[in-house]
Enzyme design. Structure first.
Site, mmCIF file in Angstrom:
data_model
loop_
_atom_site.group_PDB
_atom_site.id
_atom_site.type_symbol
_atom_site.label_atom_id
_atom_site.label_comp_id
_atom_site.label_asym_id
_atom_site.label_seq_id
_atom_site.Cartn_x
_atom_site.Cartn_y
_atom_site.Cartn_z
ATOM 1 C CE LYS A 1 -4.244 1.542 2.804
ATOM 2 N NZ LYS A 1 -3.892 1.535 3.709
ATOM 3 C CB SER B 1 -7.908 3.689 2.394
ATOM 4 O OG SER B 1 -6.926 3.001 3.758
ATOM 5 C CB SER C 1 -7.961 0.937 6.180
ATOM 6 O OG SER C 1 -8.539 2.366 5.559
HETATM 7 N N1 GLN Z 1 -12.810 3.579 6.894
HETATM 8 C C1 GLN Z 1 -12.328 4.849 7.814
HETATM 9 C C2 GLN Z 1 -11.720 5.750 8.043
HETATM 10 O O1 GLN Z 1 -12.041 6.442 6.579
HETATM 11 C C3 GLN Z 1 -10.595 3.671 8.016
HETATM 12 C C4 GLN Z 1 -9.910 4.122 7.303
HETATM 13 C C5 GLN Z 1 -8.537 2.805 7.512
HETATM 14 O O2 GLN Z 1 -8.418 1.802 8.080
HETATM 15 N N2 GLN Z 1 -7.100 3.351 7.308
HETATM 16 O O3 GLN Z 1 -11.077 6.641 8.705
#
Ligand code: GLN
Length: 489
Positions: A73, A148, A172
């Site tokens: 990532k 994400s 994410s």
């Molecule tokens: N959807 C969550 C957020 O937007 C998770 C993000 C993540 O785990 N990086 O904060």
């Protein structure tokens, strides 16, 4: 390429380098999983001799990961590769060093072949918040891959790599894994070094694994976990909790009874799930009983507070962590600025996307002087209460079971969920981050040709329970292969 040996057989063939590069490029044109693919790394991957055991820091045994390509990532540092965080802010930034987790995987011989797409700085649930490209769900290109870590999930589902690293701050790793029909491990907070992970919400996030099978996820986690002197919040993994398969492990059987009869607390009541997810959830609970798991209903009313508390803490930390992008030391600098104040203001305004700006504003709001008691401190109290509630629950059950997300992979663009709906939908995943406990999302069933993921959670440092439970599920209810998946034999 689910089994470790398949990749080695493939790369032993003379035309393997070219075949791999060509097929991965072609697949990437279709789904946009990688923002950058590294030509040199791709070459070294197949032409290099496997590293000898002396070259590796391991115990001398040959790692299953030796010579294996993986995706990273693009908020995790790999020396010499771009580190964009999916943001215009860092579009031209190259990392001068490797993250701690990358070092360990590289020591085992694994090769990071490219950087995968993500919502800007990890903020989002669709990968649509990336400023640097679109990623499509390989099961259905009209749908989002989740986020994400959507690029990593799509890359694994499409067979471009057998595993990829993601980061999980509030879901994410697990949510895109669920949307793309792969496994997604969010490890115990602190069990994997965060050195070289670009910070979003430091007290919540951890580097995790997306993989096509439990075995890959376990192997990768086992290789990268453990204390790193460069990350003060990282912890030594307790040897007694290691996998029974690890050399020198003192681990007993993963299940208390030794026969896999885990006691599983299943979240009950109206969870507000969409019909397809509800159907798969109910069926998967029946499957668990059929497998001999002792299923017990549990009620967790405190989950209703998880989201307000999560978004208070996450945005507060984000507003502080993202202050470093000021057009001065890193990344984008506005060309229209004439003085220092303008450099900061215009650079941030021009290079951050809307979601990132919203969160910086929210975080600044909840931390402003005189109001901390009302928001930030209250959120921390909820976090403590949530942790205690789960600790108590884990005295009665070995595992907690719940959906990953209320809906499965939804349509791209306007027809999908709004950013606000997406945030409310994080309640099942964010819970594990608030409590610091490990969780594993796995393909539990299918609806109308789309995968639906569920998750197990366990007490801290009990990843092995997660792997054992998901393996047992997969033996009887194996995951399906994504249509068009690349196979390496
Ligand atoms: N959807 C969550 C957020 O937007 C998770 C993000 C993540 O785990 N990086 O904060």
């Amino acid at each position: 390429m689910e089994d470790f040996a398949a990749w080695r057989r493939f790369r032993g063939r003379p035309e393997a380098v070219e075949t791999y590069r060509r097929l991965v490029q072609e697949k990437n044109d279709e789904i946009g999983a990688f923002i950058s693919l590294d030509a040199d790394k791709l070459k070294s991957l197949v032409s290099a001799e496997e590293k000898s055991s002396e070259e590796r820091n391991g115990d001398g045994g040959s790692s299953q990961l030796n010579g294996v390509p993986f995706g990273v990532k693009d908020n995790i540092a790999v020396e010499g590769l771009p580190l964009t965080c999916g943001s215009k802010m860092l579009e031209h930034f190259t990392s001068p060093y490797d993250a701690g987790a990358i070092r360990r995987l590289a020591d085992a011989g694994a090769v990071p072949v490219g950087k995968t797409n993500l919502d800007e700085f990890g903020m989002g649930s669709t990968t649509e918040e990336s400023a640097l490209g679109s990623t499509y769900n390989p099961w259905d290109r009209q749908r989002v891959p989740g986020g994400s870590s959507g690029g990593s999930a799509a890359a694994v589902a499409a067979g471009m790599v057998p595993f990829a690293l993601g980061t999980d701050t509030g879901g994410s790793v697990r949510q895109p894994a669920a949307f793309c029909g792969v496994y997604g491990l969010k490890p115990t907070y602190g069990s994997v070094s965060r050195f070289g992970l670009v910070a979003y919400a430091s007290s919540l996030e951890v580097i995790g694994v997306l993989a096509g099978s439990v075995d890959w996820a376990r192997e990768v986690f086992t290789t990268m976990r453990g204390r790193d002197p460069l990350d003060q919040s990282s912890a030594e993994y307790p040897p007694s909790n290691a996998s029974p398969a690890d050399p020198g492990s003192q681990a007993g059987p993963a299940a208390p009874a030794g026969n896999g009869n885990f006691r599983v607390g299943v979240l009950s009541g109206d969870l507000g799930l969409s019909e397809p997810v509800q159907r798969v959830y109910e069926k998967s609970i029946e499957n668990l009983s059929e497998l001999g798991f002792e299923v017990e209903s549990v009620d967790l009313p405190i989950l209703d507070y998880a989201i307000p508390a999560y978004y208070t803490i996450a945005t507060a930390e984000a507003s502080a962590n993202l202050a470093r992008y000021a057009g001065v030391r890193y990344g984008y600098r506005s060309s229209s600025a004439t003085d220092f104040q303008d450099t900061v203001r215009l650079s941030r305004n021009e290079a951050f996307g809307d979601e990132v700006k919203t969160r910086i504003l929210l975080g600044t709001y909840v931390l402003r002087s005189g109001f901390q008691d009302q928001y930030y401190i209250k959120a921390q109290k909820i976090r403590t209460a949530l942790k205690r509630t789960l600790d108590e629950l884990f005295e009665r059950v070995d595992l907690l079971y719940m959906p990953v997300y209320p809906v499965n992979a939804f349509p791209r663009g306007e027809e999908g969920l709004t950013p606000f709906q997406q945030k409310l939908a994080d309640k099942f995943t964010a819970t594990a981050n608030m409590a610091g406990i490990p969780a594993l999302s796995f393909p539990a069933g299918y609806d109308d040709g789309l995968p639906v993921g569920m998750q197990f959670m366990a007490p801290v440092f009990q990843e092995e329970r997660l792997f054992a439970a998901a393996s047992r599920y997969a033996e009887t209810f194996p995951p399906r292969t994504c249509p068009g998946k690349l196979e390496w034999e």
